[in-house]
Design a protein around this motif. Structure first.
Motif, PDB file in Angstrom:
ATOM      1  N   LEU A  68       0.833  -1.210   0.000  1.00 28.34           N
ATOM      2  CA  LEU A  68       0.000   0.000   0.000  1.00 28.34           C
ATOM      3  C   LEU A  68       0.866   1.258   0.000  1.00 28.34           C
ATOM      4  O   LEU A  68       0.563   2.249  -0.663  1.00 28.34           O
ATOM      5  CB  LEU A  68      -0.943   0.001   1.210  1.00 28.34           C
ATOM      6  CG  LEU A  68      -1.838   1.233   1.318  1.00 28.34           C
ATOM      7  CD1 LEU A  68      -2.766   1.342   0.119  1.00 28.34           C
ATOM      8  CD2 LEU A  68      -2.663   1.211   2.602  1.00 28.34           C
ATOM      9  N   MET A  69       1.964   1.192   0.765  1.00 30.57           N
ATOM     10  CA  MET A  69       2.877   2.348   0.844  1.00 30.57           C
ATOM     11  C   MET A  69       3.441   2.660  -0.542  1.00 30.57           C
ATOM     12  O   MET A  69       3.502   3.818  -0.960  1.00 30.57           O
ATOM     13  CB  MET A  69       4.005   1.986   1.822  1.00 30.57           C
ATOM     14  CG  MET A  69       4.742   3.151   2.407  1.00 30.57           C
ATOM     15  SD  MET A  69       3.703   4.123   3.492  1.00 30.57           S
ATOM     16  CE  MET A  69       3.814   5.694   2.676  1.00 30.57           C
ATOM     17  N   TYR A  72       0.795   4.263  -2.702  1.00 34.14           N
ATOM     18  CA  TYR A  72       0.666   5.688  -2.387  1.00 34.14           C
ATOM     19  C   TYR A  72       1.790   6.487  -3.031  1.00 34.14           C
ATOM     20  O   TYR A  72       1.586   7.565  -3.573  1.00 34.14           O
ATOM     21  CB  TYR A  72       0.708   5.896  -0.872  1.00 34.14           C
ATOM     22  CG  TYR A  72      -0.625   5.681  -0.185  1.00 34.14           C
ATOM     23  CD1 TYR A  72      -1.820   5.959  -0.825  1.00 34.14           C
ATOM     24  CD2 TYR A  72      -0.672   5.227   1.131  1.00 34.14           C
ATOM     25  CE1 TYR A  72      -3.033   5.778  -0.193  1.00 34.14           C
ATOM     26  CE2 TYR A  72      -1.877   5.039   1.782  1.00 34.14           C
ATOM     27  CZ  TYR A  72      -3.056   5.317   1.116  1.00 34.14           C
ATOM     28  OH  TYR A  72      -4.251   5.145   1.751  1.00 34.14           O
ATOM     29  N   LEU A  73       3.010   5.949  -2.929  1.00 32.03           N
ATOM     30  CA  LEU A  73       4.154   6.673  -3.485  1.00 32.03           C
ATOM     31  C   LEU A  73       3.968   6.854  -4.998  1.00 32.03           C
ATOM     32  O   LEU A  73       4.274   7.915  -5.541  1.00 32.03           O
ATOM     33  CB  LEU A  73       5.461   5.925  -3.189  1.00 32.03           C
ATOM     34  CG  LEU A  73       5.988   6.113  -1.769  1.00 32.03           C
ATOM     35  CD1 LEU A  73       7.115   5.127  -1.469  1.00 32.03           C
ATOM     36  CD2 LEU A  73       6.495   7.544  -1.579  1.00 32.03           C
ATOM     37  N   TYR A  76       0.456   9.259  -5.316  1.00 32.59           N
ATOM     38  CA  TYR A  76       0.549  10.634  -4.833  1.00 32.59           C
ATOM     39  C   TYR A  76       1.936  11.226  -5.016  1.00 32.59           C
ATOM     40  O   TYR A  76       2.101  12.421  -5.155  1.00 32.59           O
ATOM     41  CB  TYR A  76       0.190  10.719  -3.342  1.00 32.59           C
ATOM     42  CG  TYR A  76      -1.242  10.416  -3.039  1.00 32.59           C
ATOM     43  CD1 TYR A  76      -2.252  11.329  -3.347  1.00 32.59           C
ATOM     44  CD2 TYR A  76      -1.598   9.227  -2.429  1.00 32.59           C
ATOM     45  CE1 TYR A  76      -3.578  11.055  -3.064  1.00 32.59           C
ATOM     46  CE2 TYR A  76      -2.931   8.945  -2.131  1.00 32.59           C
ATOM     47  CZ  TYR A  76      -3.913   9.862  -2.451  1.00 32.59           C
ATOM     48  OH  TYR A  76      -5.216   9.590  -2.164  1.00 32.59           O
TER      49      TYR A  76
ATOM     50  N   THR C 166       0.301   4.544   7.373  1.00 35.97           N
ATOM     51  CA  THR C 166      -0.023   5.043   6.025  1.00 35.97           C
ATOM     52  C   THR C 166      -1.140   6.084   6.074  1.00 35.97           C
ATOM     53  O   THR C 166      -1.089   7.083   5.368  1.00 35.97           O
ATOM     54  CB  THR C 166      -0.466   3.896   5.088  1.00 35.97           C
ATOM     55  OG1 THR C 166      -1.512   3.165   5.690  1.00 35.97           O
ATOM     56  CG2 THR C 166       0.693   2.958   4.785  1.00 35.97           C
ATOM     57  N   ALA C 169       0.191   9.321   7.176  1.00 42.57           N
ATOM     58  CA  ALA C 169       0.989   9.956   6.122  1.00 42.57           C
ATOM     59  C   ALA C 169       0.083  10.627   5.101  1.00 42.57           C
ATOM     60  O   ALA C 169       0.334  11.762   4.675  1.00 42.57           O
ATOM     61  CB  ALA C 169       1.875   8.914   5.439  1.00 42.57           C
ATOM     62  N   ILE C 170      -0.991   9.928   4.720  1.00 40.29           N
ATOM     63  CA  ILE C 170      -1.920  10.502   3.745  1.00 40.29           C
ATOM     64  C   ILE C 170      -2.564  11.768   4.289  1.00 40.29           C
ATOM     65  O   ILE C 170      -2.689  12.773   3.600  1.00 40.29           O
ATOM     66  CB  ILE C 170      -3.012   9.458   3.386  1.00 40.29           C
ATOM     67  CG1 ILE C 170      -2.399   8.335   2.552  1.00 40.29           C
ATOM     68  CG2 ILE C 170      -4.153  10.108   2.629  1.00 40.29           C
ATOM     69  CD1 ILE C 170      -1.851   8.780   1.232  1.00 40.29           C
ATOM     70  N   MET C 183       5.226  10.620   3.228  1.00 36.07           N
ATOM     71  CA  MET C 183       5.272   9.239   2.730  1.00 36.07           C
ATOM     72  C   MET C 183       6.665   8.648   2.831  1.00 36.07           C
ATOM     73  O   MET C 183       6.820   7.466   3.148  1.00 36.07           O
ATOM     74  CB  MET C 183       4.833   9.205   1.271  1.00 36.07           C
ATOM     75  CG  MET C 183       3.351   9.183   1.157  1.00 36.07           C
ATOM     76  SD  MET C 183       2.940   9.080  -0.547  1.00 36.07           S
ATOM     77  CE  MET C 183       1.285   9.623  -0.415  1.00 36.07           C
TER      78      MET C 183
END
Lengths: 218, 262, 215
Positions: A68-69, A72-73, A76, C166, C169-170, C183
């Protein structure tokens, strides 16, 4: 409860769309990751220490970061660097980048345990470089890799569910939107879980079939 | 025979001179020199650990010797002209594809069928026409008596059959030199004969062969020259009649006593 | 990124760690219970355990988490997000732990069990005094490996709004319109967490023998 499932039956097309997206993302992602992983295995096995260090660094990094991280990277973070994808593509990119590392590690592991003699015979017959890798080494690796690649494919199928968080219309996303519309969470999520189960069963049957083919050569 | 062929006859197919090889302070080859002329079968004999297999591996540069030169039909292997710069993999491959190697443990490629094993290098290394190579490979399989195993995988063959495929694979390269590294040592005794028979017919047909072996009968009947190695050196070499009948050195006498009587 | 933002990331790390530890604490013994049911071929329960393991191993943690959080209240069980998170990780990891325990049990020396029988030890007593003291040592490296995977899949609980790493972070990224720094810091925290477990795994491997795979 029967009413709930009949509601789901009415939105079967939406679930099916989600399922198709999940299958597409998993298969395309796994195929690309496998191809790139095979390429990445070459520097992992290289004698050049710089190549080895850089490729190993990438593989170990991916093995430390939650999927998931990384998603996101990609979703976003990369736009900040000028790379903009739509949700679906961002999801696919995340799957490919992440699993390239895992596939490469699977291939490297089998490659390093391969019988040295068959490779040496190929060298004696004039094979070298890419042709040695593509004609002699990788086919032998793939023959042994079936079960591990199957396990990774199952992992990928499950990881696609994370993509609901960046609104990719995959199976879990479809289920979530149906349950939110009709307030029937139990029936929808159970249906989704059973569909994931069926997918993983199909993968296991596939691995079994591939193993039968490999068995003839062992 | 054409003029060029006669000229080629003048130089040896293989000329090894002054090869030295050390593994972690242990001297395995100590200044070995040896020539194999066109059409000759040369047998390398000697106790295990005498350096015969290492010498063979130095010929196709699977092992890089510390000193000395190896010439294939007058062309230096492993080093570029001048003898200072080592060859790259592509240059080595061009020379290696002119030799055919038969290994002790067969080393067939398990992912390929018998026929695919044979045509793999001719098609993908020598870049010859596939249909032509397949026709030749089928003829070779016929010759070694395995035409019916064409589409079998190596894992389904007996040791003797595997080794005959190994020989066919080497022959498909149309090699100027055939290297045999103890081709019968990994076989059950009753399977040795079939492989020896194939090797004998190759020798009679005029192939140039360098054979590391423990088969004294084969060496005696087939070899044009016998070479005895011990402790990384050549102890004695000569024609088989003289070597087996009346060895010149004490070491050769001891060796023959142990291996021939057994 | 402000110091406050960093603090809330650390708070997220605290949530990730405590929820994961709770999942481990519950999931490891639950997995052992499932493994024992299958090992002893308990009628009815053993096949149920087999189905459970197969089903849970192919269920994404995200989907499981949504199922627990949204569906349990429908059938009359009220559950808050944090409990749903712990339940998700527990049920998920238990399936994998069951396979680890089971392979340890299957490989356990039959001779020792027979010896215990001849000394008149009952089944439960044999398990407590003979089998388990050895079993947990052989299983520990694989169990720790599974804990590493659990840390990575714990991000799934963000989907029901639990403020783990997470999610934190978002949120910081959305507030500052600059998502990349939080992130990257979050990624760094995960790397540290995973490396701690990988180190722990290496340590247990050295002390108790080898695990099946790496993280």
């Amino acid at each position: 409860m029967m009413r709930d499932f009949s509601l789901i039956w009415q939105s079967a097309d939406r679930l099916l769309d989600g399922l198709i997206n999940t299958v597409l993302l998993s298969l395309v992602g796994a195929a690309l990751a496998l191809a790139l992983g095979a390429l990445l295995a070459i520097p992992l096995m290289a004698s050049n220490p710089v190549l080895r260090l850089v490729s190993r660094g990438f593989v170990d990094l991916m093995r430390c970061v939650p999927f998931l991280m990384l998603t996101y990277l990609v979703y976003y973070g990369l736009p900040r660097l000028g790379l903009r994808f739509d949700n679906w593509t961002a999801g696919l990119v995340a799957i490919v980048v992440y699993n390239t590392a895992y596939m490469a590690e699977i291939i490297r592991g089998i490659w390093s345990r391969l019988e040295r003699e068959t490779i040496e015979a190929a060298v004696a017959f004039g094979f070298h470089g890419w042709r040695l890798v593509s004609r002699i080494i990788l086919p032998q690796v793939m023959l042994a890799a079936g079960p591990m690649i199957g396990n990774q494919l199952i992992q990928i199928i499950k990881d696609t569910a994370f993509l609901t968080i960046i609104a990719v219309p995959e199976l879990t996303h479809a289920a979530n939107s149906i349950q939110a519309q009709y307030f029937i969470p139990f029936a929808t999520f159970i249906t989704a879980v059973l569909m994931y189960w069926a997918l993983c069963m199909v993968v296991e049957v596939g691995v079994y079939a591939v193993e039968r083919i490999a068995e003839r050569r062992r | 025979m054409t003029d060029t062929a006669v000229k080629a006859n003048d130089i040896s197919v293989l000329e090894i001179s002054g090869i030295t090889k050390t593994f972690d302070d242990k001297v395995v080859l100590d200044g070995v020199s040896l020539t194999v002329a066109r059409g000759q079968t040369v047998c390398l004999l000697g106790p295990s650990g005498s350096g015969k297999s290492t010498l063979l591996r130095c010929v196709n540069w699977l092992e890089r010797p510390d000193q000395g030169t190896v010439l294939l039909c007058g062309e230096r292997i492993g080093m570029r002209k001048g003898g200072v710069v080592p060859m790259g993999n592509a240059e080595l491959a061009r020379l290696r594809m002119r030799m055919g190697t038969v290994f002790q443990h067969f080393n067939l490629w398990p992912h390929l069928t018998v026929l695919q094993n044979i045509i793999e290098a001719p098609v993908h290394v020598q870049k010859r026409r596939r249909d032509e190579v397949i026709a030749e490979a089928e003829a070779l399989l016929e010759n070694v008596g395995l035409a019916d195993k064409r589409d079998a995988f190596p894992s389904r063959l007996s040791g003797g059959q595997k080794q005959r495929v190994g020989i066919a694979r080497a022959l498909a390269m149309k090699p100027e030199l055939l290297l045999f590294d103890e081709p019968t040592s990994a076989l059950d005794p009753e399977l040795v004969g079939e492989v020896i028979a194939v090797m004998k017919s190759l020798s009679q047909a005029g192939s140039t062969m360098l054979v590391v072996t423990h088969e004294m009968g084969f060496a005696r009947e087939t070899a044009d020259k016998v070479v005895l190695m011990d402790g990384g050196r050549i102890v004695e070499q000569g024609d088989p009649e003289q070597f087996f009948g009346n060895p010149r050195t004490e070491r050769a006498r001891q060796f023959l006593q142990r291996y021939v009587s057994a | 990124m402000t110091f406050n933002a960093f603090l809330s990331l650390l708070h997220g790390a605290g949530v990730t760690i405590s929820v994961s530890l709770a999942g481990i604490a519950l999931g490891v013994p639950f997995g052992l219970a499932l493994a024992l049911l299958r090992w002893q071929r308990v009628p009815l329960l053993a096949p149920l355990a087999t189905v459970y393991v197969s089903l849970l191993r192919s269920t994404p943690a995200v989907t499981l988490c949504l199922l627990i959080f949204f569906a349990l209240p429908v059938i009359g069980i009220e559950i808050d997000a944090l409990s749903a998170a712990v339940a998700t990780l527990t049920l998920n990891t238990a399936a994998f732990n069951c396979e680890i325990w089971r392979s340890g049990l299957m490989n356990f020396s039959r001779d020792q069990i027979e010896a215990a029988r001849t000394f008149g030890m009952s089944g439960p007593l044999t398990f407590r005094r003979i089998i388990f003291p050895q079993l947990w040592r052989t299983c520990l490296p694989s169990l720790v490996n599974e804990m590493t995977l659990l840390i990575k899949s714990s991000t799934a609980i963000a989907v029901i709004g639990v403020a783990e790493i997470t999610r934190a972070a978002i949120r910081i990224g959305a507030q500052t319109y600059d998502p990349l720094p939080p992130m990257l810091v979050a990624t760094g925290i995960y790397i540290v967490l995973v490396l701690v477990f990988v180190g722990l795994q290496r340590f247990t491997e050295r002390v108790y023998g080898h695990a099946g795979g790496a993280a």
